[in-house]
Write an enzyme that holds these catalytic residues in place. Structure first.
Site, PDB file in Angstrom:
ATOM      1  CB  SER A   1      -0.893   0.016   1.244  1.00  0.00           C
ATOM      2  OG  SER A   1      -1.594  -1.190   1.362  1.00  0.00           O
TER       3      SER A   1
HETATM    4  N1  SAM Z   1      -0.401  -4.767   4.356  1.00  0.00           N
HETATM    5  C1  SAM Z   1       0.301  -5.026   3.126  1.00  0.00           C
HETATM    6  C2  SAM Z   1       1.659  -4.393   3.088  1.00  0.00           C
HETATM    7  O1  SAM Z   1       2.038  -3.684   4.024  1.00  0.00           O
HETATM    8  O2  SAM Z   1       2.384  -4.669   2.114  1.00  0.00           O
HETATM    9  C3  SAM Z   1      -0.490  -4.651   1.910  1.00  0.00           C
HETATM   10  C4  SAM Z   1      -1.416  -5.707   1.572  1.00  0.00           C
HETATM   11  S1  SAM Z   1      -2.166  -5.821   0.020  1.00  0.00           S
HETATM   12  C5  SAM Z   1      -2.862  -4.250  -0.258  1.00  0.00           C
HETATM   13  C6  SAM Z   1      -3.544  -6.845   0.541  1.00  0.00           C
HETATM   14  C7  SAM Z   1      -3.148  -8.252   0.909  1.00  0.00           C
HETATM   15  O3  SAM Z   1      -4.303  -8.912   1.426  1.00  0.00           O
HETATM   16  C8  SAM Z   1      -2.690  -9.089  -0.289  1.00  0.00           C
HETATM   17  O4  SAM Z   1      -1.405  -9.588  -0.054  1.00  0.00           O
HETATM   18  C9  SAM Z   1      -3.728 -10.200  -0.374  1.00  0.00           C
HETATM   19  O5  SAM Z   1      -3.193 -11.451  -0.793  1.00  0.00           O
HETATM   20  C10 SAM Z   1      -4.217 -10.263   1.052  1.00  0.00           C
HETATM   21  N2  SAM Z   1      -5.537 -10.891   1.227  1.00  0.00           N
HETATM   22  C11 SAM Z   1      -6.651 -10.777   0.466  1.00  0.00           C
HETATM   23  N3  SAM Z   1      -7.660 -11.519   0.976  1.00  0.00           N
HETATM   24  C12 SAM Z   1      -7.161 -12.123   2.098  1.00  0.00           C
HETATM   25  C13 SAM Z   1      -7.708 -12.999   3.066  1.00  0.00           C
HETATM   26  N4  SAM Z   1      -8.979 -13.440   3.018  1.00  0.00           N
HETATM   27  N5  SAM Z   1      -6.901 -13.420   4.073  1.00  0.00           N
HETATM   28  C14 SAM Z   1      -5.603 -13.001   4.162  1.00  0.00           C
HETATM   29  N6  SAM Z   1      -5.037 -12.176   3.262  1.00  0.00           N
HETATM   30  C15 SAM Z   1      -5.808 -11.724   2.253  1.00  0.00           C
END
Ligand code: SAM
Length: 213
Positions: free
Chosen positions: A61
């Site tokens: 993000s």
């Molecule tokens: N917090 C992260 C960072 O600092 O880099 C950014 C994360 S990215 C915007 C969103 C993440 O949520 C992705 O890696 C995606 O695979 C994960 N995600 C989506 N659905 C999910 C779920 N049900 N459980 C766990 N992770 C999930």
């Protein structure tokens, strides 16, 4: 690339201009070098206020949004925090400097392994990284003082609301994945849930189940 003095000043200036003014949050974001969390040719954009691609088709993000989410969480030193969506590990690393313990769940095992290796290398020993579907939270470790979700659901997931302690705060994007979403703050009180809208945002969707990779 590393965060030298000039880059640090520009990085912190950009955060402040996005409304990130909490001293503890700014200090944590100064200490955690975003350059560690971005790989390949995108590394040179690591200090720009932009979301960037990471492995498994996901994103790290943008720092301004990470800062606003962390600030809205108002994490206290004794807090136990749950993050759903580890991604690169950047948000969890910042939280680890503010909280007692951070649990972070990610549905892509590749991202879990990379984040875990990075946390070890940076000696961030109060982060537990778990592969799984974070929309169900971590009932065994609940209740949590703070919960942050870094992928968008149409509504706050019920299991996560249930795992937030009374007095706790959850910050998450809500809305359709193909539209502008709302970043919201949910506060759990004795008498129910209070909702505040923080900002329009765009996040990848919260997806059910474990990923293939
Ligand atoms: N917090 C992260 C960072 O600092 O880099 C950014 C994360 S990215 C915007 C969103 C993440 O949520 C992705 O890696 C995606 O695979 C994960 N995600 C989506 N659905 C999910 C779920 N049900 N459980 C766990 N992770 C999930």
């Amino acid at each position: 690339m590393t965060m030298d003095a000039e880059r640090t000043m520009q990085f912190l200036f950009a955060l402040r201009s996005k409304g990130v003014t909490d001293k503890r949050v700014l200090e944590a974001m100064e200490k955690i070098d975003r350059g560690e969390f971005v790989r390949g040719h995108f590394a040179e954009r690591a200090y720009d206020d932009l979301p960037l691609p990471i492995a498994c088709g996901q994103t790290i993000s943008q720092p301004g949004i990470v800062g606003l989410m962390t600030q809205a969480l108002n994490v206290q030193p004794r807090d136990k925090v749950l993050e759903v969506g580890t991604g690169s590990g950047y948000q969890a690393a910042i939280l680890s400097l503010l909280a007692r313990r951070v649990y972070t769940i990610e549905r892509h095992r590749t991202l879990v392994a990379e984040a875990r290796a990075l946390f070890d290398r940076l000696s961030l020993s109060n982060i537990t990284t778990i592969a799984g579907d974070g929309s169900f939270g971590l009932p065994d470790q609940s209740p949590f003082d703070r919960i942050v979700v870094t992928a968008a659901a149409e509504d706050p997931p019920g299991p996560l609301l249930a795992q937030l302690r009374v007095g706790g705060i959850m910050v998450l994007p809500v809305g359709q994945s193909d539209a502008v979403q709302s970043l919201i703050k949910v506060t759990k009180t004795e008498s129910g849930l209070e909702y505040d809208e923080l900002a329009p945002v765009r996040f990848v969707p919260l997806i059910e189940g474990l990923g293939q990779d």
